[in-house]
Motif scaffolding. Structure first.
Motif, PDB file in Angstrom:
ATOM      1  N   VAL A 130     -49.272  -5.194 -26.237  1.00 49.75           N
ATOM      2  CA  VAL A 130     -50.230  -5.483 -25.160  1.00 49.75           C
ATOM      3  C   VAL A 130     -50.168  -6.966 -24.782  1.00 49.75           C
ATOM      4  CG1 VAL A 130     -52.647  -5.461 -24.454  1.00 49.75           C
ATOM      5  CG2 VAL A 130     -51.744  -3.606 -25.863  1.00 49.75           C
ATOM      6  N   ALA A 131     -50.164  -7.824 -25.786  1.00 52.82           N
ATOM      7  CA  ALA A 131     -50.119  -9.265 -25.507  1.00 52.82           C
ATOM      8  C   ALA A 131     -48.878  -9.623 -24.687  1.00 52.82           C
ATOM      9  CB  ALA A 131     -50.145 -10.051 -26.820  1.00 52.82           C
ATOM     10  N   ARG A 132     -47.736  -9.052 -25.063  1.00 54.46           N
ATOM     11  CA  ARG A 132     -46.490  -9.363 -24.359  1.00 54.46           C
ATOM     12  C   ARG A 132     -46.451  -8.758 -22.955  1.00 54.46           C
ATOM     13  NH1 ARG A 132     -42.277 -12.494 -27.177  1.00 54.46           N
ATOM     14  NH2 ARG A 132     -42.178 -11.792 -29.318  1.00 54.46           N
ATOM     15  N   ALA A 133     -47.159  -7.633 -22.770  1.00 56.12           N
ATOM     16  CA  ALA A 133     -47.158  -6.988 -21.453  1.00 56.12           C
ATOM     17  C   ALA A 133     -47.943  -7.808 -20.436  1.00 56.12           C
ATOM     18  CB  ALA A 133     -47.734  -5.573 -21.555  1.00 56.12           C
ATOM     19  N   HIS A 134     -48.778  -8.717 -20.920  1.00 56.44           N
ATOM     20  CA  HIS A 134     -49.626  -9.511 -20.020  1.00 56.44           C
ATOM     21  C   HIS A 134     -49.507 -10.982 -20.372  1.00 56.44           C
ATOM     22  CE1 HIS A 134     -51.738  -5.903 -18.498  1.00 56.44           C
ATOM     23  NE2 HIS A 134     -51.463  -5.433 -19.692  1.00 56.44           N
ATOM     24  N   ALA A 187     -52.310 -13.904 -20.094  1.00 58.04           N
ATOM     25  CA  ALA A 187     -53.664 -13.371 -19.911  1.00 58.04           C
ATOM     26  C   ALA A 187     -54.580 -13.819 -21.038  1.00 58.04           C
ATOM     27  CB  ALA A 187     -53.613 -11.846 -19.856  1.00 58.04           C
ATOM     28  N   ARG A 188     -55.863 -13.874 -20.752  1.00 58.60           N
ATOM     29  CA  ARG A 188     -56.886 -14.106 -21.789  1.00 58.60           C
ATOM     30  C   ARG A 188     -57.501 -12.757 -22.161  1.00 58.60           C
ATOM     31  NH1 ARG A 188     -61.229 -16.133 -19.960  1.00 58.60           N
ATOM     32  NH2 ARG A 188     -62.078 -16.184 -22.056  1.00 58.60           N
ATOM     33  N   TRP A 189     -58.011 -12.642 -23.387  1.00 58.72           N
ATOM     34  CA  TRP A 189     -58.556 -11.355 -23.860  1.00 58.72           C
ATOM     35  C   TRP A 189     -59.983 -11.498 -24.343  1.00 58.72           C
ATOM     36  CZ3 TRP A 189     -55.741  -7.511 -22.278  1.00 58.72           C
ATOM     37  CH2 TRP A 189     -54.386  -7.741 -22.023  1.00 58.72           C
TER      38      TRP A 189
END
Lengths: 319, 250, 250, 319
Positions: free
Chosen positions: B241-245, B248-250
């Motif tokens: 997920v982190a790499r897909a975005h 981005a901030r979470w």
């Protein structure tokens, strides 16, 4: 359903206590029907916590930051804790946890249908906290005033934690709503998927809820399904608006006169299909639980065997 | 070796991140509900320790990488964990034996590091030591229970021990990184560590009626990024997920 | 529905990409060497078809996405494959039953589409039809062999069929996308497709001494991105390298 | 090792044929030792193809483009095909494939040690094609002139495909070498890991290679291990330079006089550890092969049972 004949004097005294707002405790006399209804509700609740670990557990290994990973693990762990706690509560009604687990695994027991929907994106971790825990809290806040003491006390504690989960979920949604276009789209898609199932969490409409009347009289429930559902919608719609989200219901509108957000017709055929076992994940959820149980059989056997050996050694030493 | 302290901290952090992640894979699948809770607890502690250590590693490195950048945006060959902790969960015996072998090491290591000359690390060590002691108690109790349980549990646990043993030697190896941080006041007495670990492990294995495997064909490489093929698959999931975005901030 | 043709092509392409990927997971793990080769062959064909179709889908969409952008940079909910093809491989029976149910559908579909009014698609259909006919022969032979083999293989194959059956109805559902592309000359007679498929499947099941499961609780949602949880895990692996290096060429 | 006593006349005739450069065919007389050596070499080669599917198979599901995914699947499939083809070759020597597979699975048979190294990055798919297939081709081009006809012919065909794989691997390396900094670093790290193991693929140094002399006399081998290794290094170093890569050998240098790239000392202790079963992946590779074989048992049983049923039905129909 045959109602067992109860001593009319005891029943009258019991109903008087309830009417007076007293709390029923494990050692108190209670009608068999009351015990049965409570066992049913509490075990369904406990099962829901256990099965409810799976849709969120599905994203623990993919959580996109360490902080989110930690809070998701902690949340799922809380659910295990709630399950354990309520199973203990049912033991006060004379029902063994292992019996209840068997009922879950062989498909006799029910659990909340919401957990038969798949989690398909990280945003679901926010939306489940916000909508699903949110709906659960609306239900459980009322149950915390239920007439059966152990259940009411469990609900007080559980509600407290679920309020925390709900805030956490809403915070995840807030970050996504203020994030990249992809994050916003992910959030909206998740709301599209979970909105109607969340409304269904309150159960059938009052006109179709066979148990409601008696449960209300005995203060096992305190509000009707429809009342609770409306309360949830009224709470939630303004939060959705604050996030800039669209609720997937073209009929949703605010009624100035009543102050209610009135919503469209729920697709009850979907609800009953899921209850019947034909939801998107019913089979997967049960297979996962059964696999965990079966794969753990040798571990439980080892623990028992070891405890027996230890006991025997102590006995020998003492002799 | 650009920055031995950053490298050393990554080793400490990656051990705990990877093992914590492995434990978290059990969530919802444990043999008893109490173990869902216990394994999650250990996962929380370990990932918590990893978070503090990797944050420190990033600060020491000074290239603007925080703990999330280190966890989610490094490839497998940049990870510095020992091979032991990345081994797949297998059955409950493999998970608990892996945990026990690591906990025994970790408790002894933190005990030494809590007195080390780096204040930040010493503080993390002291806090982690307290929590890891609980882990060690839990995992050694299970090793005893499973080893001295039924015939099946004994056989599974001995097999787990035989499979995992070749990864233990790596925990006690020293290289230039260890020597460099020793010169900075982070001195670990590896020989003492090993000998205390031996004693602790021998004691539990004896109570568990398990046989300590011989020291043949040790596996190493984790500390320099030469991992088993398992780590890459674990990270593919963990970072997806982190790499897909990116960004981005979470 | 911004672009029904692009949407329709993604459905066609994703079915084959996802199923081809599942088959490729077997590589090196098949029950006999000949099946390592055969399953790889089918994977190659299917991913090859997917490549052509997704390239066409990207061109039709006109937003600069090529087949790799569609394969490696879409999230799970943007995939449009049927749920059947994303189901995990399970044992060899699950894989071959899944393959057979899909092959029977795919051959009949390509047969119709090879006469459709979209020249590019008709050409892909004609080529794919030829190859899928071999797949169908292979998978139906295995279904017969496993169904009419030993007691164990029969039981496994019946179980696979019972598990997968609920995903077959989705293959024959029509929605606004189908209607829109029908109006563009890509007209599939779904009723005829279904009835031919029924006949074909019934025949093989009979030869395999298998019982056709009843039509209860059909699962749907793949065509609109409502997948099972399995797809996301598959994509996390599949997209891991591409996503780790955004913008890189390979 | 006791050499079986052979008829001196037959042996002399056989050696004369070899010396004359003739090809030995399955029906020809051959010394038992020749048969044994060939069986050993060919089965090791076949096993290497089978086990060799695993390190590359490990990246099929992660290949970063559809084109690369297709060519990687095709490559691994070719390896399965080579394995099958060479197993058939050993059958001409009177050895059954199933027997050989058993020998592999129970650990009696060897396979190329290179496959006991893990694949840790996508770049390994390029480097394996370039270095590992490259080394295999240097070996096999010579084997294609081996005295045993079926093996030599198999080698001709296999070499052709492996040349294609090698070119493909080198092309992957070229793209990475011209790619992003991360891609370049990934490629260099992969070369660092595979360089020495690739040199070890040619086997022990001539001074420590017990079988070499006889194999050379019988034209089973045509060059010594060290000759082949040097040829490989001479071919490969300029390719590495062209890619801008550093060979992880500080002693590597060009000898103007001989035209050889002279390289440092190989770590033979590592080589023998891996041969002994203590390489990074020996156990994993064997576990994977055994699991595939065991999980496939019921499938093979079903195929046999079905074939027998069919035969019985035909027999009944014919009767």
């Amino acid at each position: 359903m045959p109602v067992p004949a109860e001593d009319p004097a005891l029943l009258a005294a019991f109903e008087a206590r309830i009417a007076a707002g007293e709390s029923i405790e494990p050692k108190d006399w209670m009608p068999e029907r009351y015990r049965k209804q409570l066992t049913r509700m509490m075990s369904q609740h406990a099962h829901s916590e256990i099965v409810g670990m799976l849709p969120e557990g599905n994203w623990i290994t993919r959580a996109p930051s360490l902080r989110r990973k930690l809070s998701l693990i902690a949340k799922v762990q809380d659910e295990a804790g709630h399950g354990l706690y309520i199973y203990c509560g049912t033991e006060t009604l004379g029902v063994d946890r292992h019996e209840l687990v068997e009922q879950l695994l062989d498909g006799r027991a029910k659990y909340s249908s919401i957990f038969n929907y798949p989690t398909l994106a990280w945003a679901d971790m926010g939306v489940i906290g916000w909508l699903v825990d949110g709906a659960a809290i609306v239900n459980q806040t009322v149950l915390a005033k239920a007439s059966y003491g152990p259940y009411a006390r469990a609900m007080v504690r559980i509600c407290k934690e679920e309020n925390f989960h709900k805030r956490q979920g809403y915070e995840i949604c807030t970050v996504l709503a203020n994030g990249t276009p992809a994050q916003k789209a992910m959030l909206q898609d998740s709301v599209n998927r979970f909105w109607w199932p969340a409304l269904m969490m309150f159960g059938p409409s009052d006109t179709n809820s066979p148990n409601s009347a008696e449960l209300l009289r005995w203060r096992v429930k305190r509000k009707t399904n429809d009342e609770l559902r409306q309360r949830f919608v009224n709470l939630t719609v303004p939060q959705a608006i604050a996030l800039g989200l669209t609720i997937p219901d073209p009929d949703l509108h605010f009624n100035e006169a009543t102050g209610d957000w009135e919503f469209g017709e729920i697709d009850w055929s979907e609800f009953y299909e899921v209850v019947k076992g034909n939801g998107p994940c019913n089979q997967e959820r049960m297979e996962t639980r059964r696999a965990a149980h079966e794969n753990g059989e040798w571990v439980r056997a080892a623990a028992t065997a070891h405890a027996e050996k230890q006991r025997a050694r102590r006995d020998t030493a003492a002799a | 070796m650009a920055n031995p302290l950053a490298e050393y901290l990554q080793r400490l952090g990656d051990d705990r991140l990877v093992l914590g992640h492995r434990l978290s894979e059990w969530c919802g699948h444990a043999p008893i509900l109490e173990e869902d809770i216990a394994l999650s607890n250990m996962a929380l502690d370990l990932i918590g320790h990893a978070t503090s250590i990797l944050a420190l590693a990033g600060a020491v490195e000074g290239q603007g990488r925080d703990e999330d950048a280190l966890a989610f945006f490094r490839d497998g060959t940049a990870f510095r964990n020992a091979l032991l902790v990345e081994q797949p969960n297998g059955d409950f015996a493999v998970t608990l034996v892996r945990q026990f072998l690591f906990d025994a090491y970790s408790v002894l290591l933190w005990d030494q590091l809590s007195h080390c000359g780096h204040e930040g690390l010493a503080a993390i060590a002291a806090k982690s030591l307290k929590e890891d002691k609980y882990h060690l108690r839990h995992s050694s109790e299970w090793v005893v229970r499973l080893g001295d349980g039924t015939d099946e549990s004994h056989a599974r646990t001995q097999r787990a021990l035989d499979t995992l043993w070749k990864y233990t030697a790596e925990l006690f190896e020293r290289d230039a990184v260890d020597d460099a941080v020793a010169a900075m006041g982070i001195a670990v007495d590896t020989a003492a560590l090993r000998s205390l670990w031996d004693g602790l492990v021998n004691d539990v294995l004896q109570r568990a009626t398990l046989t300590r495997p011989p020291e043949t064909g040790p596996r190493r490489g984790g500390r320099t990024g030469r991992h088993s093929e398992h780590l890459g698959h674990m990270l593919a999931t963990m970072q997806s997920v982190a790499r897909a975005h990116p960004g981005a901030r979470w």
